[in-house]
Design a protein around this motif. Structure first.
Motif, PDB file in Angstrom:
ATOM      1  N   UNK A  75      30.918  33.946  28.943  1.00  0.00           N
ATOM      2  CA  UNK A  75      30.007  35.080  28.783  1.00  0.00           C
ATOM      3  C   UNK A  75      30.003  35.849  30.103  1.00  0.00           C
ATOM      4  N   UNK A  76      30.478  37.080  30.075  1.00  0.00           N
ATOM      5  CA  UNK A  76      30.495  37.936  31.264  1.00  0.00           C
ATOM      6  C   UNK A  76      29.384  38.977  31.126  1.00  0.00           C
ATOM      7  N   UNK A  77      28.319  38.827  31.898  1.00  0.00           N
ATOM      8  CA  UNK A  77      27.187  39.766  31.838  1.00  0.00           C
ATOM      9  C   UNK A  77      27.555  40.998  32.658  1.00  0.00           C
ATOM     10  N   UNK A  78      27.643  42.153  32.002  1.00  0.00           N
ATOM     11  CA  UNK A  78      28.120  43.352  32.665  1.00  0.00           C
ATOM     12  C   UNK A  78      27.085  43.937  33.610  1.00  0.00           C
ATOM     13  N   UNK A  79      27.576  44.470  34.735  1.00  0.00           N
ATOM     14  CA  UNK A  79      26.727  45.154  35.707  1.00  0.00           C
ATOM     15  C   UNK A  79      26.555  46.615  35.305  1.00  0.00           C
ATOM     16  N   UNK A 111      37.431  35.380  33.369  1.00  0.00           N
ATOM     17  CA  UNK A 111      36.175  35.726  34.040  1.00  0.00           C
ATOM     18  C   UNK A 111      36.369  37.097  34.684  1.00  0.00           C
ATOM     19  N   UNK A 112      35.658  38.100  34.184  1.00  0.00           N
ATOM     20  CA  UNK A 112      35.828  39.472  34.634  1.00  0.00           C
ATOM     21  C   UNK A 112      35.230  39.677  36.021  1.00  0.00           C
ATOM     22  N   UNK A 113      35.899  40.480  36.844  1.00  0.00           N
ATOM     23  CA  UNK A 113      35.433  40.761  38.205  1.00  0.00           C
ATOM     24  C   UNK A 113      34.243  41.712  38.200  1.00  0.00           C
ATOM     25  N   UNK A 114      33.417  41.618  39.268  1.00  0.00           N
ATOM     26  CA  UNK A 114      32.329  42.564  39.548  1.00  0.00           C
ATOM     27  C   UNK A 114      31.199  42.543  38.516  1.00  0.00           C
ATOM     28  N   UNK A 115      31.059  41.445  37.768  1.00  0.00           N
ATOM     29  CA  UNK A 115      29.969  41.353  36.788  1.00  0.00           C
ATOM     30  C   UNK A 115      28.644  40.998  37.465  1.00  0.00           C
ATOM     31  N   UNK A 145      25.800  36.851  40.509  1.00  0.00           N
ATOM     32  CA  UNK A 145      26.221  37.772  41.552  1.00  0.00           C
ATOM     33  C   UNK A 145      25.123  38.748  41.958  1.00  0.00           C
ATOM     34  N   UNK A 146      23.969  38.695  41.289  1.00  0.00           N
ATOM     35  CA  UNK A 146      22.805  39.472  41.693  1.00  0.00           C
ATOM     36  C   UNK A 146      22.952  40.974  41.535  1.00  0.00           C
TER      37      UNK A 146
END
Length: 311
Positions: A75-79, A111-115, A145-146
């Motif tokens: 699960x990649x929570x988008x920023x 695992x997507x970057x910058x999420x 990642x806050x």
């Protein structure tokens, strides 16, 4: 409205009143086939054991087959600044991962970057629920990642801004009022209070665009001073060197800043993002100073410039 007379469009709109985050669910099977789905049905289930859930449309049988074969998903929570990524994985296309930076997690899940966050899960249980499958995952690892999250509400993307009531001041005492009376004649105190009041409303809006305070500050500075080095950025940003280096590394990793000789400059994507931050800054400034005349604002700027020059 009774169950028999439910209008599916009205029902969907009523459900849309519940604001959600946006995730991209990813998995990779043993043949190396990857899937990525934009999903806003993600939710927590249990802390012990650590379980989460999301729902998958039964028309996406191929995706379910990949997940079953892999036995894992992420699960990649988008920023807040990953709206384009949400759209990319929401649209049907041959290779949804084209141009997307990612690493590999448990079971081969991308695992997507910058999420904002990510959760690596083992497939725990499948529940048959109407026109969807509810998939429960047992969390094996996670990263926080806050970053400010991207939201979805009533069919449109949204941003998170703290509610103004959470910052209410407690009731003052007579001693507090006496202290305030003395401080009311202290110009330094008044300037600090003015800055704090301005930032309390502005910074949450700024952070909701996806970058940290230091990252957005450097982005704005570099849009006005391309090629500035760390010394010049430290002077203008009032940030410590370690924070500047970390922010620059993050901006370069996101493709917003590049090295130019001894200094730094914005990429085309960085200039685009800087325009978003400038627009927000000018909008906030217009709102804060809406009750002041142009003459008062000009005088205020003159006073500030003289204080800066004479300090």
């Amino acid at each position: 409205m009774s169950e028999q007379s439910l209008d599916p469009h009205a029902f969907r709109r009523a459900l849309g009143n519940f604001a959600t985050g946006i995730t991209v669910v990813t998995a990779q099977n043993t043949q190396g086939e990857r899937i990525g789905l934009t999903v806003n049905s993600f939710n927590s289930v249990s802390l012990d054991p650590p379980l989460i859930l999301w729902s998958l449309d039964k028309r996406s049988a191929d995706s379910l087959d990949v997940i079953r074969d892999a036995g894992h998903f992420a699960i990649n929570v988008l920023a807040a600044d990953q709206l384009d990524l949400s759209n990319q994985f929401a649209r049907p296309q041959k290779d949804k991962f084209a141009g997307v930076e990612f690493s590999t997690g448990a079971g081969g899940s991308p695992l997507l970057d910058q999420c904002a966050a990510s959760f690596q899960c083992a497939l725990h249980q499948e529940v048959d629920a109407g026109d969807h499958w509810i998939l429960l995952g047992r969390v094996l690892a996670f990263d926080d990642f806050g970053r400010a999250p991207l939201l979805y509400h009533q069919g449109a993307y949204s941003l998170v801004i703290p509610h103004p009531r959470v910052a209410q001041r407690p009731e003052s005492t007579p001693e507090d009022e006496a202290l305030q009376g003395r401080l009311a004649n202290n110009l330094l105190y008044l300037m600090l209070q003015a800055v704090n009041a301005y930032q309390s409303a502005y910074l949450p809006k700024q952070q909701s665009l996806g970058l940290s305070v230091s990252e957005s500050r450097l982005l704005i500075l570099l849009s006005s001073r391309p090629g500035a080095d760390t010394n010049a950025l430290a002077l203008d940003s009032a940030l410590p060197g370690s924070e500047i280096r970390e922010a620059l590394d993050n901006l370069k990793s996101a493709g917003l800043v590049c090295d130019v000789g001894p200094g730094f400059s914005l990429t085309e994507q960085g200039r685009k993002r800087a325009r978003e931050y400038w627009a927000l800054s000018e909008q906030e400034q217009s709102q804060v100073f809406a009750d002041f005349s142009s003459e008062q604002i000009a005088q205020f700027k003159e006073i500030l410039n003289r204080v800066i020059k004479n300090a």
